[in-house]
Scaffold this motif. Structure first.
Motif, short mmCIF file in Angstrom:
data_model
loop_
_atom_site.label_atom_id
_atom_site.label_comp_id
_atom_site.label_asym_id
_atom_site.label_seq_id
_atom_site.Cartn_x
_atom_site.Cartn_y
_atom_site.Cartn_z
N SER A 4 0.83 -1.21 0.00
CA SER A 4 0.00 0.00 0.00
C SER A 4 0.86 1.25 0.00
O SER A 4 2.04 1.25 0.37
N GLY A 5 0.24 2.36 -0.38
CA GLY A 5 0.93 3.64 -0.47
C GLY A 5 1.47 4.12 0.87
O GLY A 5 2.56 4.69 0.94
N TRP A 6 0.73 3.86 1.96
CA TRP A 6 1.19 4.36 3.25
C TRP A 6 2.43 3.61 3.73
O TRP A 6 3.30 4.18 4.40
N ILE A 7 2.53 2.32 3.35
CA ILE A 7 3.74 1.56 3.71
C ILE A 7 4.95 2.13 2.95
O ILE A 7 6.04 2.29 3.52
N TRP A 8 4.74 2.45 1.67
CA TRP A 8 5.80 3.09 0.89
C TRP A 8 6.22 4.41 1.55
O TRP A 8 7.42 4.69 1.68
N ALA A 9 5.23 5.22 1.96
CA ALA A 9 5.52 6.52 2.55
C ALA A 9 6.32 6.38 3.85
O ALA A 9 7.31 7.10 4.07
N VAL A 10 5.91 5.44 4.70
CA VAL A 10 6.61 5.23 5.98
C VAL A 10 8.04 4.73 5.72
O VAL A 10 9.00 5.17 6.37
N THR A 11 8.19 3.83 4.75
CA THR A 11 9.51 3.28 4.43
C THR A 11 10.45 4.38 3.94
O THR A 11 11.59 4.49 4.41
N VAL A 12 9.98 5.18 2.99
CA VAL A 12 10.82 6.25 2.43
C VAL A 12 11.17 7.27 3.51
O VAL A 12 12.32 7.73 3.61
N ALA A 13 10.18 7.62 4.35
CA ALA A 13 10.43 8.58 5.44
C ALA A 13 11.48 8.04 6.41
O ALA A 13 12.37 8.78 6.87
N GLY A 14 11.42 6.75 6.72
CA GLY A 14 12.40 6.14 7.61
C GLY A 14 13.81 6.17 7.01
O GLY A 14 14.79 6.45 7.71
N ILE A 15 13.90 5.90 5.72
CA ILE A 15 15.21 5.90 5.05
C ILE A 15 15.80 7.32 5.02
O ILE A 15 16.98 7.52 5.32
N VAL A 16 14.97 8.30 4.67
CA VAL A 16 15.44 9.70 4.66
C VAL A 16 15.87 10.11 6.07
O VAL A 16 16.89 10.79 6.25
N GLY A 17 15.11 9.68 7.08
CA GLY A 17 15.46 9.99 8.46
C GLY A 17 16.81 9.41 8.85
O GLY A 17 17.62 10.07 9.52
N LEU A 18 17.10 8.18 8.43
CA LEU A 18 18.40 7.56 8.72
C LEU A 18 19.54 8.31 8.05
O LEU A 18 20.61 8.49 8.64
N LEU A 19 19.31 8.80 6.83
CA LEU A 19 20.34 9.55 6.13
C LEU A 19 20.62 10.89 6.82
O LEU A 19 21.78 11.29 6.98
N PHE A 20 19.56 11.59 7.25
CA PHE A 20 19.74 12.86 7.96
C PHE A 20 20.44 12.63 9.29
O PHE A 20 21.31 13.41 9.70
#
Length: 395
Positions: A4-20
Motif C-alpha cells: 500500500s501507499g502508506w507503507i511506501w511513505a513510511v519506508t521512504v520517510a524512515g530511510i530519509v530519516g536515517l540519512l539525515f
C-alpha cells in the motif's frame, strides 16, 4: 503481494530519516571514525536491515521474505566490491582521511537516487516487455566475464572528471571539505567536488549490474527498492571498518562473478519459460528448469562464504594486504610533514608493523616484493626521511 501507499511513505520517510541522522551526528563535523565506532554503526545498520527482513517475512510471507534476504545479501556483496573502487578513487584524489565520510555519504545518496530511477524503469520495462529478462541476463553474464579480467576496477579519472578539469576552473588543493574556493581572486572548484563527481558517475555504472541482478531474484518493486537501499545504508561505516581488509579479499571478484553469472542464467531460464519473442521457439514458452529463490539464496551465501574464507586463508592475500597497507602508511607518513610529531610516529609505527608482516612472509613472496622497484624506493625514502626527522626534530 501489493504494498500500500502508506507503507511506501513510511519506508521512504524512515530511510530519509536515517540519512539525515547519519549526516547530522557523524558526517557534519569532519573526523576520522575509530574502528570501534565503525564496527558499532556497521552492526546497527546490518541489524536494522535484518529486522526489516524479519518484518517482511512475518507480514509478507515466506516467499517475499526469502526474496528480500536473497536480494539484500547479493546487493551487500556487490556494494563491498564497490568499496574497492571508492578506495581507488579517493586514493587517486588524495582525499583527506577526515573528509572521506562526506564523500561516501554523497555517493550513497546519489546512488540511492540513481538506483531508484533504474528500479522503476526496470519494473516498467519488465511489465511491458518480457524480452527484458534476456537483456538483463546478458548484461549479468557480460559483467561476470569482465570481473574476471585483471584490473577490472577503473581509476578515479572518469570521463566526467577529465572534462571538468579541462573546461572548468579547478584548484589543485583542498579547502577543508568545501566544494568551492578562491584561487587568484577567482571562484574555483575544489578536488572535493571532483571526487564527488567521480563517485557519482561510478555509482551509475554500478547500478547497471546491481539492478538487473536483484531483478533476477524478485520482480517485486518494493522488495527490490528496500533490499537495494538497506544494502547501501551503512556502507560508509563499512568502508572504514573494512579499509584494512579490502586488499585481502583477493578472490571476492571471482565469487561475485560466479553469483552474477548464476543470476544471469536464472534470468535467461525465466525468460525462456515466459518467452514471447517470435524468433525463439515460435514465440511459445520453452520448457526449462527454473531456479527457485530459496536455491538462489543458498548458492549466494555458499559462494560468498567460500570466497571470503579462501581469501582470508590465502598467503597471497596476506602478502597483498601487507603490501597495500605498507604503501598507504608510507605515503601517509610523507604527507604528515607539518603534523604533530606524535602523529608522525604513530604512522611510522604502523608502517613498521606492516613491514614486519612482509618479512614474515614465505620467501617467494618476499622475492616478488623486492622486485617491485617503486615500492622498495618508497620504503627507503620513508626511512631516510624518518632518520632525518629524528636527527633534526625541527624538520
Amino acid at each position: 503481494m501489493e504494498v500500500s501507499g502508506w507503507i511506501w511513505a513510511v519506508t521512504v520517510a524512515g530511510i530519509v530519516g536515517l540519512l539525515f541522522f547519519d549526516f547530522w551526528f557523524h558526517v557534519r563535523k569532519a573526523h576520522i571514525p575509530t574502528l570501534p565506532e565503525a564496527a558499532k554503526w556497521s552492526a546497527i545498520y546490518v541489524g536494522i536491515a535484518l529486522l526489516f527482513g524479519v518484518g517482511v517475512l512475518v507480514l509478507g510471507g515466506t516467499d517475499m521474505g526469502t526474496e528480500y534476504f536473497a536480494g539484500y545479501i547479493t546487493e551487500k556483496a556487490l556494494s563491498v566490491d564497490n568499496l574497492f573502487v571508492f578506495l581507488i578513487i579517493m586514493t587517486s584524489f588524495k582525499v583527506p582521511r577526515a573528509d572521506q565520510q562526506k564523500v561516501l555519504l554523497f555517493g550513497i545518496v546519489f546512488s540511492l537516487i540513481a538506483r531508484t530511477g533504474f528500479i522503476f524503469l526496470g519494473a516498467a520495462l519488465i511489465n511491458s516487455f518480457a524480452w527484458v529478462f534476456y537483456f538483463f541476463g546478458l548484461i549479468l553474464l557480460i559483467t561476470a566475464g569482465n570481473m574476471l579480467k585483471p584490473g577490472h576496477d577503473d581509476d578515479g579519472e572518469n570521463v566526467v572528471v577529465r572534462l571538468a578539469r579541462r573546461f572548468l576552473h579547478t584548484s589543485e588543493h583542498y579547502d577543508g571539505d568545501k566544494l568551492f574556493t578562491i584561487v587568484d581572486g577567482r571562484r574555483a572548484l575544489t578536488p572535493m567536488l571532483l571526487v564527488m563527481v567521480a563517485i557519482g558517475g561510478t555509482d551509475v555504472l554500478f547500478a547497471l549490474d546491481s539492478i538487473p541482478a536483484i531483478f533476477g531474484l524478485t520482480t517485486n518493486v518494493y522488495i527490490v527498492f528496500t533490499a537495494t537501499t538497506f544494502s547501501l545504508l551503512g556502507l560508509r561505516q563499512l568502508y572504514f571498518l573494512l579499509d584494512g581488509l579490502l586488499d585481502r579479499l583477493i578472490y571476492l571478484s571471482y565469487g561475485l562473478a560466479a553469483i552474477l553469472a548464476f543470476i544471469g542464467v536464472k534470468l535467461i531460464l525465466h525468460a525462456l519459460h515466459e518467452n514471447n519473442v517470435p524468433f525463439i521457439n515460435g514465440g511459445e514458452h520453452v520448457d526449462v528448469v527454473e531456479i527457485s529463490t530459496a536455491l538462489s539464496l543458498s548458492v549466494i551465501i555458499g559462494v560468498l562464504v567460500v570466497t571470503i574464507v579462501a581469501s582470508l586463508l590465502s598467503p597471497k592475500g596476506r602478502a597483498q594486504n601487507a603490501i597495500k597497507g605498507a604503501e598507504r602508511h608510507a605515503k601517509s607518513y610523507l604527507e604528515v610533514e607539518d603534523e604533530d610529531p606524535k602523529v608522525q610516529e604513530e604512522v611510522y609505527a604502523d608502517l613498521l608493523a606492516e613491514e614486519a608482516v612482509l618479512k614474515a612472509l614465505p620467501e617467494k613472496y618476499r622475492a616478488r616484493i623486492r622486485d617491485e622497484a617503486n615500492f622498495m624506493a618508497l620504503l627507503e625514502r620513508v626511512h631516510r626521511v624518518h632518520d632525518e626527522r629524528v636527527d633534526d626534530p625541527r624538520r
